[in-house]
Design an enzyme around this catalytic site. Structure first.
Site, PDB file in Angstrom:
ATOM      1  N   ARG A  45      22.966  23.604 120.740  1.00  0.00           N
ATOM      2  CA  ARG A  45      22.096  24.778 120.699  1.00  0.00           C
ATOM      3  C   ARG A  45      22.615  25.790 119.683  1.00  0.00           C
ATOM      4  O   ARG A  45      23.820  25.960 119.514  1.00  0.00           O
ATOM      5  CB  ARG A  45      22.080  25.415 122.094  1.00  0.00           C
ATOM      6  N   THR A 101       9.301  22.274 119.798  1.00  0.00           N
ATOM      7  CA  THR A 101      10.351  21.291 119.701  1.00  0.00           C
ATOM      8  C   THR A 101       9.783  19.926 119.351  1.00  0.00           C
ATOM      9  O   THR A 101       8.595  19.763 119.128  1.00  0.00           O
ATOM     10  CB  THR A 101      11.081  21.151 121.053  1.00  0.00           C
ATOM     11  N   GLU A 118      12.413  26.055 117.047  1.00  0.00           N
ATOM     12  CA  GLU A 118      11.801  27.077 117.899  1.00  0.00           C
ATOM     13  C   GLU A 118      10.315  27.208 117.647  1.00  0.00           C
ATOM     14  O   GLU A 118       9.559  26.375 118.090  1.00  0.00           O
ATOM     15  CB  GLU A 118      12.514  28.423 117.791  1.00  0.00           C
ATOM     16  N   ASP A 143      14.379  33.178 121.353  1.00  0.00           N
ATOM     17  CA  ASP A 143      14.421  32.602 122.698  1.00  0.00           C
ATOM     18  C   ASP A 143      15.218  33.490 123.649  1.00  0.00           C
ATOM     19  O   ASP A 143      15.187  33.283 124.866  1.00  0.00           O
ATOM     20  CB  ASP A 143      15.041  31.206 122.671  1.00  0.00           C
ATOM     21  N   SER A 198      17.134  27.922 127.053  1.00  0.00           N
ATOM     22  CA  SER A 198      16.156  26.937 126.595  1.00  0.00           C
ATOM     23  C   SER A 198      15.428  26.343 127.795  1.00  0.00           C
ATOM     24  O   SER A 198      15.914  26.404 128.923  1.00  0.00           O
ATOM     25  CB  SER A 198      16.864  25.821 125.827  1.00  0.00           C
TER      26      SER A 198
END
Length: 587
Positions: free
Chosen positions: A119, A406, A426, A447, A471
């Site tokens: 991430r 995604t 994103e 996010d 996420s």
């Protein structure tokens, strides 16, 4: 209940035009997160079959690259790397080396599950008020997204390298070669990419992206136009020769930083030190039970596995096999979704910054208590967070946040090893910034919750330096009652990923659909707001019955991108989402 494999770490047992014309304003009025990628129609997909190995991805060229690597004797990891790099070219709106990913791996011989967190992270200079305007209020989403302010430190390249070191079989340059060849030889713009370019408003404002995706008159290049990307080929050659350090240090890193900090309207503050210091984190898998199955996925900072397992843990109290797909099952499913999303809003964030009661949230006793809150006759409307075991006292406020698009990759190789990988930049086309290296940069920092506090209390998912944003990605591997690999699945779709994956699992495990039927089934769910039903599917027909139970129903384009592989005695069956351009293929 049978025991899971002993090596597990177990925490507890729409057309695009129509969407823009109608869907986006309606969604905004409902107070929901915008769809990460617009709908561009659906295409019927045949069930994929294979005897030895299978790859499922969101574009035929990417899936073919993975299959070719498997044919060459490569591992599931080798194939996933090849697929990801080709997706960077053919599906640039969704993922790429300018973004991040979660990687769930099953080692068949070693009977071991591992999860890697690639991430993106916030720069060291990031502060909680990053997305507040001069008036102290959160910026409009699009204003926060476009430019360098939203760009997180990319994790995908370091993740791919780490996975290859652990589980790769073929040489590193060999698994990168298919994407290099495609970048140099060129590929045709697909209908989906062409449709999304036609309605994109900000990508063409970036000079490099405009030169690549658009004609001189500003119109997007037509569907079928051959795109070549020699800059990306050169980037991949550097990575093939020098490894991930070629991305995180040197000329490529310098260009990333210059692109982020040089945006004239909305610059970011990423530094070379931020890039050089990026690390992949190995996390404990989150594994839980559903009937006779064991489901495993990615832990925090992803909320995906926990929320999916909460939904299914609540549904385990109902005989869904008897109910079958219909409004009664949808009632229980959406109510379970409300309860899961209420907990997610309060408790889920980067575990390096917040104490996340992961084991408590999927505790069987806790979920039975939550299930008692569901009335068979009436929707609860809005759920509130529960009080899970092992929770530490924290003065936090709930926050829904905005999470977006995604791509998903599912692979099983000839040795029975499996990869479930969900990968992202994103929003559609990320921050709308293209580097000199031929790839788009993410807008992952949006996010985080744009407002750092709610009602005077800090929110768990606020911006902080070095933090990874929450996420919803939910790459999932399923094992049968004997601990044998059964299914590999996941989906894109922003915060709707949780519902998409849970729906697919219910369809596979309770309703005994084949993976293509499970993928094709109309999407439905709730993110603790309206009950969402996919327009134009069988789910739309459940509207009146749900309204009779007090549901506030919204019909939406629900652009999932589910890839599912199921192991059978004869080999593998694969389902790929016709809402995008996926295929599931193998030998």
């Amino acid at each position: 209940m049978p025991r899971p494999p002993s090596s597990f770490t177990v925490l507890s047992l729409a057309a695009a035009g129509l969407w823009l014309a109608l869907g986006a304003p309606a969604i905004a009025q409902q107070g929901l997160a915008p769809a990460p990628e617009a709908a561009t129609g659906r295409t019927a997909r045949a069930l994929g079959t294979a005897q030895r190995f299978m790859a499922a991805a969101a574009n035929p060229l990417a899936a073919a690259a993975g299959r070719d690597i498997l044919r060459a004797g490569g591992s599931a990891t080798d194939a996933a790397i090849a697929i990801q790099l080709v997706l960077n070219l053919v599906e640039p709106q969704s993922s790429g080396i300018g973004g991040g990913a979660f990687f769930v791996h099953w080692d068949e011989a070693g009977r071991k599950l591992a999860t890697l967190d690639g991430r993106e992270t916030a720069p060291k200079a990031a502060r909680p008020e990053r997305f507040l305007g001069a008036d102290g209020k959160p910026m409009k989403f699009v204003d926060a997204v476009v430019g360098g302010r939203s760009v997180g430190i990319p994790g995908t390249v370091r993740l791919l390298e780490e996975a290859h070191k652990r589980w790769g079989k073929l040489p590193w340059p060999q698994v990168i070669a298919p994407a290099i060849k495609l970048a140099e030889d060129g590929f045709a713009i697909s209908p989906r990419l062409g449709g999304l370019l036609a309605f994109e408003k900000n990508l063409g404002k970036d000079a490099r992206a405009a030169a690549y995706f658009y004609e001189a008159d500003g119109k997007p290049k037509a569907i079928g136009t051959v795109l070549k990307n020699p800059a990306f080929a050169a980037t991949l050659r550097s990575i093939a020769e020098a490894g991930a350090d070629a991305f995180y240090k040197g000329e490529i890193a310098q260009d990333i930083v210059a692109t982020v900090t040089g945006h004239k309207d909305n610059p970011g503050d990423m530094t070379l030190d931020d890039l050089a210091g990026y690390k992949v984190e190995e996390r404990a898998p989150v594994c839980g039970r559903y009937r006779v199955y064991t489901l495993c996925g990615m832990g925090p900072p992803s909320s995906g596995a926990i929320a999916v397992q909460q939904i299914l843990g609540i549904l385990e109290t109902k005989d869904l096999a008897r109910l079958g797909p219909g409004p009664e099952a949808a009632h229980w499913f959406t109510e379970a979704g409300r309860l899961a999303f209420a907990d997610r809003a309060l408790y889920l964030a980067d575990p390096a910054f917040i104490s996340v009661p992961a084991a408590g949230l999927i505790d069987e006793g806790y979920l039975r208590e939550r299930a008692r809150l569901v009335s068979p006759d009436k929707s609860m409307g809005k759920a509130i967070a529960g009080d899970p075991p092992n929770k530490r006292a924290q003065l936090l406020a709930p926050s829904d946040g905005i999470e977006n698009g995604t791509s998903h990759i599912s692979v099983v190789d000839a040795a029975g090893n499996a990869v479930s990988m969900t990968t992202t930049i994103e929003d559609g086309f990320g921050a709308r910034l293209m580097t000199a290296g031929g790839f788009l940069l993410n807008n992952e920092l949006t996010d985080f919750n744009l407002a750092p506090t709610e009602d005077g209390k800090p929110v768990a998912n606020r911006v902080e330096p070095g933090k990874r944003p929450r996420s919803s990605m939910a790459p999932t591997i399923v094992f049968d009652a004997f601990g044998r690999l059964y299914a590999v699945t996941g989906s894109p779709g922003g915060s709707q990923i949780i519902g998409y994956v849970a729906k697919t699992l219910v369809a596979l495990l309770d309703w005994k659909m084949d993976p293509q039927q499970a993928v094709d089934l109309g999407n439905f769910g709730s993110r603790n707001g309206p009950t969402e039903l996919e327009r134009g599917t069988e789910a739309e027909g459940w509207r009146a019955a749900l309204q009779a139970k007090g549901h506030e129903v919204r019909l939406l384009e629900m652009t999932s991108g589910i890839q599912a592989i199921v192991k059978t005695p004869a080999g593998y069956l694969g389902g790929a989402d016709g809402r995008r351009e996926g295929v599931a293929i193998g030998d």
